[in-house]
Design a protein around this motif. Structure first.
Motif, short mmCIF file in Angstrom:
data_model
loop_
_atom_site.label_atom_id
_atom_site.label_comp_id
_atom_site.label_asym_id
_atom_site.label_seq_id
_atom_site.Cartn_x
_atom_site.Cartn_y
_atom_site.Cartn_z
N SER A 178 -9.43 -1.90 -1.38
CA SER A 178 -8.59 -1.31 -2.43
C SER A 178 -8.65 0.22 -2.40
O SER A 178 -7.87 0.89 -3.09
N ASN A 230 2.94 4.63 2.75
CA ASN A 230 1.97 4.98 1.71
C ASN A 230 2.63 5.57 0.46
O ASN A 230 1.98 6.25 -0.33
N LYS A 254 -2.74 -2.27 -2.95
CA LYS A 254 -3.42 -1.67 -1.80
C LYS A 254 -4.01 -2.75 -0.88
O LYS A 254 -3.92 -2.65 0.34
#
Lengths: 305, 305, 305, 305
Positions: free
Chosen positions: D143, D45, D204
């Protein structure tokens, strides 16, 4: 004469069994497959009618050369042929492919649907109603039939189901070939195709072309002479869908067919011919009607070649 | 008459500047771009020659309808038209595509290369020499010119560089349309295209077709009447490559062009026409020659439509 | 492991009944439709063979990625990809159409016949014998099988009947894409397609690609690393004819099939796979072989996606 | 890491000069040709953003794989793939031709416009509003951006000028492939294409696919695992229009481009990538964006092959 024609009809009626009525416009399925009718009007205005000559049917693609004549008179040759070509396409009447692989992507000729839709869009008039009125009046004058009108059920049926024509029209619009609102143009086109005629109406219009644009009754010029020649040429090179070449060889009479079962023929300086037989062959031509035309050509030596 | 024709040649010679001589067969590049010649022979056997009428040029595709006539007399219509269609293709003369996307993959008509090669393969003879002899004799008889022969340099040039025709022929072979040895068939085809003629030769052959197959001098029938009609029909629907539709409208004379610069025209019951102008337009037709034909049609009202 | 593979073969053999052996090369008709064999070689050089694994068959199109590797090492990427593209074509392997409607008319990719013929023409060598020797040696090294050779009967059969390939080659020649003598190039191509292999040979070559070009036994680099990647990419995007997209989704193993019934698979860093099943589906892939690949992919989680 | 990415952006920004912003949707002409932005989100991430990463742009064709995922979850694979194929087409994204020459005339794959329109028509919902709400929510969830919405001006611009898409949709309707009202389906499709995103949004969504459908923040499964694999496979075989084959070879990252200038990439188990550069090459891909992807692939060894 009339007996000869009756014989031709009787002899060829059996071929109606080998074809089928059009199904892609639902309303056309209601036609009677066995019907076969013929009308000939010669340059002395003798009218011969045999078979199912009283039957009404929608004009469909037989309207294409007639509307072309009006569009040419409305716009001139240069303008019309900047939007539509003059060449046989070698493809089925509803083909889209060539619009993609040839540049500029103008329709090959005014007898395939793509070209006919562009031609219809060029009819003059301040709105769709006036355009159709002008068109219908032209058909009425040429046929000498003031009662000519559209078959509303067929018109609505075409409008509901004409998605392939819509596809073509939107493609032409996206390529800048077709001007104006697509649905309005198509509405006019569907009305044009839905005009109801008899074999006598077609024979009368064919006679006008045989007389190079002069009305036999009134002596009035309805189509310019050079335009009448252009129309007849297209009828030879592209008039019978993608069987035009074969028809030119076997019959040799400038003709235009429609999926309603009609065929309009014109023998220069001799006669106009109307045939009706809604049973169609695979290319969309009246299967018995083509046989009738062949017999007429041989029997009366009508080939222009 | 001769002055009128001379005027037409003088007026149209300027168009030779707007085209180019064929380059895809190297030997054809040697032609003189400015040349323009015309010969007309009428049904009274009056011969009119103007411009560069003494120049020899190779017949190329103008040979196609003539060989077709011989093939039809050799094999009959049914057999010939089981191997080659009757429809204009809408594609350039050397296109291969339709052989792939249409089934059965027979060539659309005998005027495109694929079809013409199949037609050539159907000429009778126990070997290639005999086949060519029969073919050459047929051309000699029709033209009344016993000295007609091939241009050996052009023939060898075509043979060396004819790979696109080879591609077509092998494709036709693989589809079972073309019989026999491909190289032998192509050799015959290249010879056929390399026959050297003058405008007078073409006018004479055109006259034969105008007289429905009868030789004007001897009265002998050289081509069956119905075959002569078939030939003329193909000349209208497919004779000028993919500009046939436009030519039919603007000129209306059954004609066949070749990339050597020749055009052969036939006006039923009136005359045969030979034109030569090696400067070609984009579709492969003599650029000034087409203009000459257009002027002839208008001036003498020769359109069949 | 071996039992698992045997199960997969047993389970899928029934599908051989739903396809047919290739018929367009007469000699291939002699294959036994029921045959189904599999060989896997993993990166520890464990060899698993089940089913009809001893059967020999001609490599056909499975040779395309291998010859491409040699051509890339011979000529470099720039030169090779100036003559052949990198895109899936969406058309059958023997399609000619795109060569006509796309410009420049280079073949879409090296896995369709047109592209493969161009690739074969780029193999270095001072004459055809030397070219074939270099090619055969390359195949022998990759398979670790010094006895690899051509099946003479299949080679002669292809040579006699390969007219569609001839058509493509002459078209490529006429477009300037293919250099050299067409018959010589085709002779080399037909020999390449006629190399006889077993599933073990294919598995061994697949293993080399899985190891990015390194021979497992000798440690020698036989294919450049980046070229091995290019090969595998083509196997994914174009390896299974016009079923490549579906195969990528359902199987996800870089693979190449041939009409001889072979499939070569390569699972990066894991294994090489060889399958043989001469009964083909409509697109030309081994009908049971594809099922076997699907089961292998699911059972051992081999998809690269 | 960020410096490395900044270098890649700086190095490739010059290529924006060699392309042009899309013009066929008038509103897209307003984009700034020089823009180039990049975002990468890795499986830990970590988010890296460089260049014009704050710019919003419409998602256009990048929406196609995402909507396909929703349609597959709504309808199942069997139903979806009865209406749309799995094969690369080899043609431009807006080509109509194959719908005519292949039977059944289902679109080749869901990444060309014809296929994408059919996919959009399969999104569930009791009316268009509900369908779009479900679609938009799916895009928002993937997203992680609750503010995702359409650019109304672009939507209206597409609606006004989307006649080629209309042509395709009506053709699909006439062939029975597309159900429902064409204008309603197109309205939904135009809305889908007009969703406005940033490179971070695309990265994403790419990361979700890289994690086989699992959301990195919530751990929630948003896309079924096998569907996520199907999506990635299509991104490889058809994701970059008719340059997909070349991109697979040179880059090897499952990616999807749009004429708004976006590219979404997904590297299995590693990262999601978003690129934005509205200057396009001739095939409709971001010209500098493709270069960025190529550099990323080489620098970080991201090719799946």
């Amino acid at each position: 004469m009339k007996e000869l024609l009756q014989e031709i009809i009787d002899k060829n009626r059996k071929y109606t069994k080998e074809g089928n009525v059009a199904t892609y416009i639902p309303e056309l399925k209601k036609a009677n497959r066995d019907d076969l009718g013929l009308c000939i009007i010669d340059v002395n205005n003798n009218i011969y009618e045999v078979g199912d000559c009283e039957k009404k049917f929608t004009i469909q693609s037989v309207s294409k050369p007639i509307t072309l004549a009006l569009a040419l008179m409305d716009n001139g040759k240069d303008r019309v042929f900047s939007k539509v070509g003059m060449e046989p396409s070698g493809d089925p009447f509803n083909s889209i492919m060539k619009l993609e692989i040839t540049k500029p992507s103008i329709p090959y000729n005014p007898m395939i649907n793509a070209g006919a839709i562009v031609i219809t869009s060029m009819i003059k008039g301040k709105n769709n109603d006036e355009k159709f009125e002008r068109m219908l009046n032209f058909f009425r004058k040429l046929s000498g039939n003031k009662n000519l009108d559209i078959n509303y059920d067929v018109y609505m049926s075409e409008k509901r189901t004409g998605d392939r024509n819509r596809a073509m029209a939107y493609l032409l619009k996206s390529e800048g070939i077709l001007q104006g609102d697509v649905e309005m143009v198509l509405d006019l086109y569907f009305k044009q195709c839905s005009i109801e005629v008899t074999v006598k109406d077609l024979a009368k219009i064919g006679l006008n072309l045989a007389l190079h644009g002069i009305d036999i009754t009134t002596g009035e010029r309805l189509i310019d002479e050079d335009i009448s020649r252009i129309i007849k040429t297209f009828m030879v090179t592209c008039g019978m869908y993608d069987a035009s070449g074969q028809f030119a060889i076997n019959v040799g009479i400038p003709s235009k067919s429609g999926v309603g079962g009609g065929i309009m023929g014109t023998v220069p300086n001799k006669m106009g011919i109307g045939v009706f037989g809604p049973s169609l062959d695979k290319k969309g031509n009246s299967i018995a009607g083509v046989k009738v035309m062949e017999d007429l050509s041989i029997k009366f030596d009508l080939s222009i070649f």
